[in-house]
Design an enzyme around this catalytic site. Structure first.
Site, PDB file in Angstrom:
ATOM      1  N   ARG A  77       0.810  -1.220   0.000  1.00  0.00           N
ATOM      2  CA  ARG A  77       0.000   0.000   0.000  1.00  0.00           C
ATOM      3  C   ARG A  77       0.842   1.268   0.000  1.00  0.00           C
ATOM      4  NH1 ARG A  77      -2.283  -4.065   2.744  1.00  0.00           N
ATOM      5  NH2 ARG A  77      -4.479  -4.497   2.305  1.00  0.00           N
ATOM      6  N   HIS A 172       2.605 -12.851  -5.483  1.00  0.00           N
ATOM      7  CA  HIS A 172       1.513 -12.938  -4.508  1.00  0.00           C
ATOM      8  C   HIS A 172       0.930 -14.354  -4.431  1.00  0.00           C
ATOM      9  CE1 HIS A 172      -1.719 -11.510  -1.954  1.00  0.00           C
ATOM     10  NE2 HIS A 172      -1.231 -10.276  -2.011  1.00  0.00           N
ATOM     11  N   ASP A 243      -1.241  -9.653   8.586  1.00  0.00           N
ATOM     12  CA  ASP A 243      -1.091  -8.988   7.285  1.00  0.00           C
ATOM     13  C   ASP A 243      -0.073  -7.885   7.486  1.00  0.00           C
ATOM     14  OD1 ASP A 243      -1.323  -8.250   4.671  1.00  0.00           O
ATOM     15  OD2 ASP A 243      -3.345  -7.410   4.835  1.00  0.00           O
ATOM     16  N   GLU A 305       5.207 -12.662   0.889  1.00  0.00           N
ATOM     17  CA  GLU A 305       5.553 -11.705  -0.156  1.00  0.00           C
ATOM     18  C   GLU A 305       6.848 -10.972   0.206  1.00  0.00           C
ATOM     19  OE1 GLU A 305       1.918  -9.248  -0.876  1.00  0.00           O
ATOM     20  OE2 GLU A 305       1.112 -10.614   0.636  1.00  0.00           O
TER      21      GLU A 305
END
Length: 340
Positions: A77, A172, A243, A305
């Site tokens: 992000r 991913h 996450d 990732e």
């Protein structure tokens, strides 16, 4: 082996599929759409076991979970879909509320060129124009997948740009070493991370704190433990599970990840040149289609990732970990996934 589908991608041409196999019988498959890692079948007890979550090929352009995709121009992000670079405010396309995730309408939604293909490797390339999703500079990138004789898949990322820009490429893929086809609860797996620090985020996945030491937190995986053991404790509550990014310790010298199936019959080691690792426990996978037309549930797979830290373009203090690519400089990172 190169084959093409009998149906077309959104650009009107068939999907190109590449299958590689080593002398042990391990078989992997890739696709030019999104430079996607479609499948990974590993020999376990005289059978081949699928260890990647996946869906039918024609579902890849529309599903929302980035299954196996090559992600860019900037993985993870960027807050408020903007950042300042060389005194200029760069405004990006937003695709997750007011933020940008995984480069907006990014590299996962493009057809890559098959640049080169051999017995044990395939190289995909892509050109991203100046202004693509708001990012400055023309960028040429490549992703090379290599299947080795010791049941490893090595991913190499390379790139060049003609202006300073944000660049952060990753894959991913979601792993489930027990049952990737139906997606058993991956929290039953055991996980070890060679990482002392993690990055807290808010409920939109945006960093809201400096790096924190893992000691006395649910993020301490320095000794292997079941993922479920400390699940939804502390900073995980904002994101419905793990996450989060971890700073990995000398990950090119020894594995930064050891993931083991619930029965212990298969393990995955990850090594990387990258400074950080995003661990995502599939907290919002529910509704993602499977290969057999059913639907995955939440927590059906774990994404590992390798990348730099999220929102790095807005945090100069993290840019020593990567994230900003200088004009004319060569971008290169690698990650190796070894099954044993």
């Amino acid at each position: 082996m190169l084959e093409q589908t009998t149906f077309n991608a959104p650009d009107g041409a068939p999907y190109q599929l590449i299958t590689l196999q080593n002398e042990n019988g391990m078989r992997v498959q890739f696709m030019d759409w999104g430079a996607t890692w479609l499948s990974c079948k590993v020999p376990v007890n005289d059978t081949l076991r699928e260890v990647l979550l996946g869906c039918k090929v024609d579902n890849y352009p529309t599903h929302q979970s980035y299954l196996g995709a090559s992600v860019g121009r900037y993985a993870n992000r960027i807050a408020n879909a903007q950042f300042e670079l060389n005194g200029e405010l760069i405004k990006l396309s937003s695709n997750q509320g007011k933020h940008q995730l995984h480069g907006g309408e990014g590299f996962d939604k493009r057809r890559w060129n098959i640049q080169e293909c051999g017995e044990n490797f395939v190289c995909f390339s892509l050109h991203s124009v100046d202004g693509d999703q708001g990012f400055p500079g023309n960028v040429d990138v490549s992703v090379t997948y290599t299947l080795t004789g010791d049941n490893s898949v090595k991913i190499e990322y390379a790139g060049m740009c003609d202006k300073d820009t944000a660049l952060n490429l990753t894959n991913h893929t979601y792993f489930n070493l027990e049952n990737a086809e139906q997606g058993s609860d991956v929290r039953e797996h055991t996980l070890r991370l060679n990482a002392d620090f993690y990055l807290p985020v808010d409920n939109e996945g945006i960093p809201n704190s400096p790096l924190k030491h893992v000691v006395n937190t649910s993020f301490d995986f320095r000794i292997a433990k079941p993922i479920k053991q400390d699940f939804l404790q502390g900073d995980q509550q904002a994101t419905k599970g793990y996450d989060h990014s971890f700073i990995v310790n000398k990950a090119w010298q020894k594995p930064c990840v050891l993931l083991t199936s619930p029965t212990g019959d298969l393990s995955l080691e990850v090594r990387t040149s990258q400074a950080a690792l995003q661990v995502y426990t599939g907290n919002y996978l529910a509704g993602t289609p499977t290969r057999n037309g059913e639907l995955y549930a939440d927590f059906s797979g774990i994404a590992l990732e390798t990348q730099c830290l999220p929102d790095t373009p807005n945090h100069p203090e993290w840019q020593n970990y990567g994230g900003i690519q200088k004009a004319g400089g060569r971008y290169y990172q690698w990650t190796e996934f070894k099954f044993k």
